[in-house]
Design a protein around this motif. Structure first.
Motif, PDB file in Angstrom:
ATOM      1  N   GLN A  28      -9.944 -24.878  23.615  1.00 34.08           N
ATOM      2  CA  GLN A  28      -8.717 -25.210  22.884  1.00 34.08           C
ATOM      3  C   GLN A  28      -8.964 -25.237  21.382  1.00 34.08           C
ATOM      4  OE1 GLN A  28      -7.659 -28.960  24.666  1.00 34.08           O
ATOM      5  NE2 GLN A  28      -6.484 -28.015  26.319  1.00 34.08           N
ATOM      6  N   ASN A  29     -10.134 -25.716  20.994  1.00 34.26           N
ATOM      7  CA  ASN A  29     -10.469 -25.794  19.570  1.00 34.26           C
ATOM      8  C   ASN A  29     -10.607 -24.408  18.949  1.00 34.26           C
ATOM      9  OD1 ASN A  29     -10.913 -27.791  17.518  1.00 34.26           O
ATOM     10  ND2 ASN A  29     -13.031 -27.112  17.389  1.00 34.26           N
ATOM     11  N   ILE A  30     -11.110 -23.450  19.721  1.00 28.90           N
ATOM     12  CA  ILE A  30     -11.222 -22.079  19.220  1.00 28.90           C
ATOM     13  C   ILE A  30      -9.842 -21.496  18.898  1.00 28.90           C
ATOM     14  CG2 ILE A  30     -11.792 -19.718  19.928  1.00 28.90           C
ATOM     15  CD1 ILE A  30     -14.233 -20.747  21.274  1.00 28.90           C
ATOM     16  N   ILE A  31      -8.841 -21.895  19.696  1.00 26.76           N
ATOM     17  CA  ILE A  31      -7.491 -21.347  19.528  1.00 26.76           C
ATOM     18  C   ILE A  31      -6.733 -22.043  18.405  1.00 26.76           C
ATOM     19  CG2 ILE A  31      -5.264 -20.985  20.669  1.00 26.76           C
ATOM     20  CD1 ILE A  31      -6.821 -20.863  23.321  1.00 26.76           C
ATOM     21  N   PHE A  32      -6.882 -23.377  18.287  1.00 27.20           N
ATOM     22  CA  PHE A  32      -6.027 -24.145  17.379  1.00 27.20           C
ATOM     23  C   PHE A  32      -6.722 -24.602  16.093  1.00 27.20           C
ATOM     24  CE2 PHE A  32      -4.291 -24.922  21.682  1.00 27.20           C
ATOM     25  CZ  PHE A  32      -3.031 -24.351  21.494  1.00 27.20           C
ATOM     26  N   ASN A  33      -8.031 -24.527  16.035  1.00 26.89           N
ATOM     27  CA  ASN A  33      -8.742 -24.987  14.848  1.00 26.89           C
ATOM     28  C   ASN A  33      -8.566 -24.003  13.688  1.00 26.89           C
ATOM     29  OD1 ASN A  33     -11.477 -24.956  13.153  1.00 26.89           O
ATOM     30  ND2 ASN A  33     -11.180 -27.014  13.966  1.00 26.89           N
ATOM     31  N   LYS A  34      -8.258 -24.507  12.488  1.00 20.38           N
ATOM     32  CA  LYS A  34      -8.004 -23.637  11.331  1.00 20.38           C
ATOM     33  C   LYS A  34      -9.257 -22.842  10.950  1.00 20.38           C
ATOM     34  CE  LYS A  34      -4.430 -26.619   9.364  1.00 20.38           C
ATOM     35  NZ  LYS A  34      -4.039 -27.475   8.214  1.00 20.38           N
ATOM     36  N   TYR A  35     -10.405 -23.501  11.029  1.00 21.59           N
ATOM     37  CA  TYR A  35     -11.653 -22.797  10.724  1.00 21.59           C
ATOM     38  C   TYR A  35     -11.868 -21.651  11.707  1.00 21.59           C
ATOM     39  CZ  TYR A  35     -16.684 -21.914  10.767  1.00 21.59           C
ATOM     40  OH  TYR A  35     -17.914 -21.314  10.772  1.00 21.59           O
ATOM     41  N   ALA A  36     -11.593 -21.913  12.988  1.00 22.14           N
ATOM     42  CA  ALA A  36     -11.791 -20.888  14.010  1.00 22.14           C
ATOM     43  C   ALA A  36     -10.844 -19.711  13.792  1.00 22.14           C
ATOM     44  CB  ALA A  36     -11.571 -21.492  15.403  1.00 22.14           C
ATOM     45  N   ILE A  37      -9.602 -20.004  13.409  1.00 20.06           N
ATOM     46  CA  ILE A  37      -8.637 -18.929  13.152  1.00 20.06           C
ATOM     47  C   ILE A  37      -9.087 -18.075  11.964  1.00 20.06           C
ATOM     48  CG2 ILE A  37      -6.260 -18.452  12.441  1.00 20.06           C
ATOM     49  CD1 ILE A  37      -5.448 -20.991  13.980  1.00 20.06           C
TER      50      ILE A  37
ATOM     51  N   ILE B  11     -10.101 -14.061  12.016  1.00 20.74           N
ATOM     52  CA  ILE B  11      -9.522 -13.043  11.135  1.00 20.74           C
ATOM     53  C   ILE B  11     -10.628 -12.300  10.389  1.00 20.74           C
ATOM     54  CG2 ILE B  11      -8.072 -12.683   9.086  1.00 20.74           C
ATOM     55  CD1 ILE B  11      -6.390 -15.074  10.051  1.00 20.74           C
ATOM     56  N   TYR B  12     -11.607 -13.073   9.893  1.00 18.53           N
ATOM     57  CA  TYR B  12     -12.743 -12.470   9.185  1.00 18.53           C
ATOM     58  C   TYR B  12     -13.505 -11.523  10.112  1.00 18.53           C
ATOM     59  CZ  TYR B  12     -17.495 -12.293   7.257  1.00 18.53           C
ATOM     60  OH  TYR B  12     -18.714 -11.880   6.811  1.00 18.53           O
ATOM     61  N   TYR B  13     -13.710 -11.946  11.346  1.00 18.97           N
ATOM     62  CA  TYR B  13     -14.444 -11.118  12.299  1.00 18.97           C
ATOM     63  C   TYR B  13     -13.637  -9.871  12.666  1.00 18.97           C
ATOM     64  CZ  TYR B  13     -17.691 -10.088  16.081  1.00 18.97           C
ATOM     65  OH  TYR B  13     -18.630  -9.497  16.887  1.00 18.97           O
ATOM     66  N   LEU B  14     -12.307 -10.015  12.743  1.00 19.51           N
ATOM     67  CA  LEU B  14     -11.454  -8.866  13.026  1.00 19.51           C
ATOM     68  C   LEU B  14     -11.566  -7.817  11.919  1.00 19.51           C
ATOM     69  CD1 LEU B  14      -9.283  -7.543  14.806  1.00 19.51           C
ATOM     70  CD2 LEU B  14      -7.567  -8.810  13.486  1.00 19.51           C
TER      71      LEU B  14
ATOM     72  N   LEU C   9     -12.725  -3.929  12.240  1.00 20.30           N
ATOM     73  CA  LEU C   9     -11.912  -2.813  11.761  1.00 20.30           C
ATOM     74  C   LEU C   9     -12.669  -1.923  10.775  1.00 20.30           C
ATOM     75  CD1 LEU C   9      -8.472  -4.599  11.221  1.00 20.30           C
ATOM     76  CD2 LEU C   9      -9.094  -3.004  13.051  1.00 20.30           C
ATOM     77  N   SER C  10     -13.732  -2.473  10.177  1.00 17.82           N
ATOM     78  CA  SER C  10     -14.477  -1.679   9.193  1.00 17.82           C
ATOM     79  C   SER C  10     -15.213  -0.506   9.815  1.00 17.82           C
ATOM     80  CB  SER C  10     -15.475  -2.573   8.436  1.00 17.82           C
ATOM     81  OG  SER C  10     -16.490  -3.040   9.313  1.00 17.82           O
ATOM     82  N   ILE C  11     -15.230  -0.410  11.139  1.00 22.78           N
ATOM     83  CA  ILE C  11     -15.901   0.723  11.798  1.00 22.78           C
ATOM     84  C   ILE C  11     -15.219   2.045  11.454  1.00 22.78           C
ATOM     85  CG2 ILE C  11     -14.522   0.641  13.920  1.00 22.78           C
ATOM     86  CD1 ILE C  11     -17.073   1.327  15.469  1.00 22.78           C
ATOM     87  N   PHE C  12     -13.953   1.994  11.052  1.00 17.46           N
ATOM     88  CA  PHE C  12     -13.227   3.233  10.761  1.00 17.46           C
ATOM     89  C   PHE C  12     -13.768   3.949   9.523  1.00 17.46           C
ATOM     90  CE2 PHE C  12     -10.084   0.688  13.172  1.00 17.46           C
ATOM     91  CZ  PHE C  12      -9.921   1.556  14.243  1.00 17.46           C
TER      92      PHE C  12
ATOM     93  N   LEU D  66     -20.824 -17.307  14.537  1.00 14.88           N
ATOM     94  CA  LEU D  66     -19.946 -18.114  13.693  1.00 14.88           C
ATOM     95  C   LEU D  66     -18.655 -18.483  14.413  1.00 14.88           C
ATOM     96  CD1 LEU D  66     -20.343 -16.240  10.280  1.00 14.88           C
ATOM     97  CD2 LEU D  66     -21.446 -18.349  10.990  1.00 14.88           C
ATOM     98  N   ILE D  67     -18.190 -17.610  15.312  1.00 13.82           N
ATOM     99  CA  ILE D  67     -16.948 -17.887  16.032  1.00 13.82           C
ATOM    100  C   ILE D  67     -17.135 -19.023  17.024  1.00 13.82           C
ATOM    101  CG2 ILE D  67     -15.266 -16.870  17.634  1.00 13.82           C
ATOM    102  CD1 ILE D  67     -15.640 -14.241  16.292  1.00 13.82           C
ATOM    103  N   PHE D  68     -18.352 -19.198  17.532  1.00 11.92           N
ATOM    104  CA  PHE D  68     -18.584 -20.201  18.560  1.00 11.92           C
ATOM    105  C   PHE D  68     -18.895 -21.591  17.992  1.00 11.92           C
ATOM    106  CE2 PHE D  68     -19.777 -16.216  20.782  1.00 11.92           C
ATOM    107  CZ  PHE D  68     -18.799 -16.264  21.763  1.00 11.92           C
ATOM    108  N   ILE D  69     -19.050 -21.704  16.667  1.00  9.69           N
ATOM    109  CA  ILE D  69     -19.319 -23.021  16.086  1.00  9.69           C
ATOM    110  C   ILE D  69     -18.164 -23.987  16.328  1.00  9.69           C
ATOM    111  CG2 ILE D  69     -19.631 -24.246  13.894  1.00  9.69           C
ATOM    112  CD1 ILE D  69     -21.474 -22.017  12.995  1.00  9.69           C
ATOM    113  N   PRO D  70     -16.877 -23.584  16.131  1.00  9.39           N
ATOM    114  CA  PRO D  70     -15.784 -24.516  16.464  1.00  9.39           C
ATOM    115  C   PRO D  70     -15.768 -24.908  17.941  1.00  9.39           C
ATOM    116  CG  PRO D  70     -14.972 -22.717  15.115  1.00  9.39           C
ATOM    117  CD  PRO D  70     -16.359 -22.348  15.531  1.00  9.39           C
ATOM    118  N   PHE D  71     -16.228 -24.011  18.807  1.00 15.33           N
ATOM    119  CA  PHE D  71     -16.319 -24.332  20.238  1.00 15.33           C
ATOM    120  C   PHE D  71     -17.314 -25.465  20.460  1.00 15.33           C
ATOM    121  CE2 PHE D  71     -18.668 -23.618  24.234  1.00 15.33           C
ATOM    122  CZ  PHE D  71     -17.635 -23.798  25.143  1.00 15.33           C
TER     123      PHE D  71
END
Length: 331
Positions: free
Chosen positions: A89-98, A102-105, A109-112, A130-135
């Motif tokens: 739940q924290n991964i979905i709703f935490n501002k840091y996780a969001i 976005i940063y990871y997305l 996308l930079s693969i293009f 880094l994405i799993f730290i909020p988890f």
């Protein structure tokens, strides 16, 4: 005649004799004691992980092992403390996780651009933790206020040790390093950490100490003295061996602290006093500290190269401006 004890009184007496409850002998080895040690270990996994990340920062480029183990412990914390659902739940709703998602997305996308697939895959793998730290840090009890103070003390201590050791190395090889500075080369941090990353963390530690001393306040005199000593050492390191980025961050956050003191906390005289002190500090260090003077001269040369349209290769500030300009044109 032997006095009989009621079951209720017997239970109370038993609990007084043994803190582990009825029927447990304190003198003998107890499975509950082993369970307590295991619970102590598992409940502090995230805390130990954060400590390893902070302490391992200064040697991260030599060996990422402490930080890698630290991230792993943070990630595993919910699995050993029945917090998987809360972590998700924290991964979905935490501002840091969001923000991290976005940063990871953007990284994905930079693969293009198809510029360097090897570097791309390496970056993707390195940024996943880094994405799993909020988890792992979804439980507020994982890092209590007291533990948070210990984390910052660990980070500040590691940063000061690396800075003092690097300053001593700077003095021992003064002529050689001074010659490198005149050619826009950085002062090496002997633990191996990147000099810009280190300078930013230096400024962050200085900002944290400013906040604790001038805004949040420190009640105990011993801790207050230690915080002042740490702040003075960090400010000294910033003005002797730090990169320009760290100095800019330091003076920017100091300006915010001054504005906060004057307009928010209504402490006008302390705010004005700190502002005057910072101006005097900047003037004195530019005059007396060779590395500081060279940084200012190199910055002027950097800007001249950029504005005049001259060759900007190996001039970091000009290259950043040009990269920013190119990025704006592309997007």
């Amino acid at each position: 005649m032997q006095k009989r004890t009621s079951p209720r009184n017997s239970k109370i007496l038993s609990d007084r004799i043994s803190p582990y409850g009825e029927g447990v002998n304190i003198a003998s080895p107890s499975p509950k004691g082993e369970g307590f040690r295991m619970r102590l270990l598992t409940s502090n996994m995230a805390f130990v992980g954060v400590l390893l990340i902070c302490a391992g920062f200064i040697i991260a480029e030599r060996t990422p092992a402490p930080q890698s183990i630290g991230v792993a412990l943070i990630f595993l914390h919910p699995f050993f403390n029945r917090g998987i659902k809360k972590g998700l739940q924290n991964i979905i709703f935490n501002k840091y996780a969001i923000a991290m998602a976005i940063y990871y997305l953007l990284i994905l996308l930079s693969i293009f651009h198809f510029g360097n697939l090897h570097l791309y895959s390496q970056l993707v793998l390195m940024q996943i933790p880094l994405i799993f730290i909020p988890f792992g840090l979804s439980d507020p009890d994982a890092i209590s206020h007291k533990k948070r103070d210990i984390v910052f003390i660990t980070l500040i201590t590691a940063v000061i040790i690396a800075g003092v050791a690097s300053f001593v190395n700077y003095l021992l090889h003064f002529q050689e390093i001074q010659e490198q500075i005149t050619h826009s080369k950085p002062i090496k941090i002997i633990t191996g950490v990147n000099h810009i990353y280190y300078s930013v963390i230096l400024a962050f530690c200085a900002g944290y100490l400013q906040w604790r001393l001038f805004i949040a306040g420190i009640s105990k005199g011993l801790y207050k003295g230690a915080a002042w000593a740490a702040l003075l050492i960090i400010v000294f390191i910033l003005h002797t061996i730090s990169a320009r980025t760290g100095l800019i961050c330091f003076y920017a956050e100091a300006s915010v602290s001054i504005l906060w003191l004057i307009f928010k906390s209504k402490k006008i005289l302390p705010g004005i006093g700190i502002a005057i002190g910072l101006v005097i500090l900047a003037m004195i260090t530019i005059k007396l500290v060779p590395s500081e003077k060279n940084r200012l001269d190199n910055t002027r040369l950097d800007l001249h190269k950029y504005t005049s349209g001259d060759n900007i290769n190996h001039y970091s500030l000009s290259m950043r401006f040009e990269a920013l300009k190119t990025g704006m044109q592309v997007f």
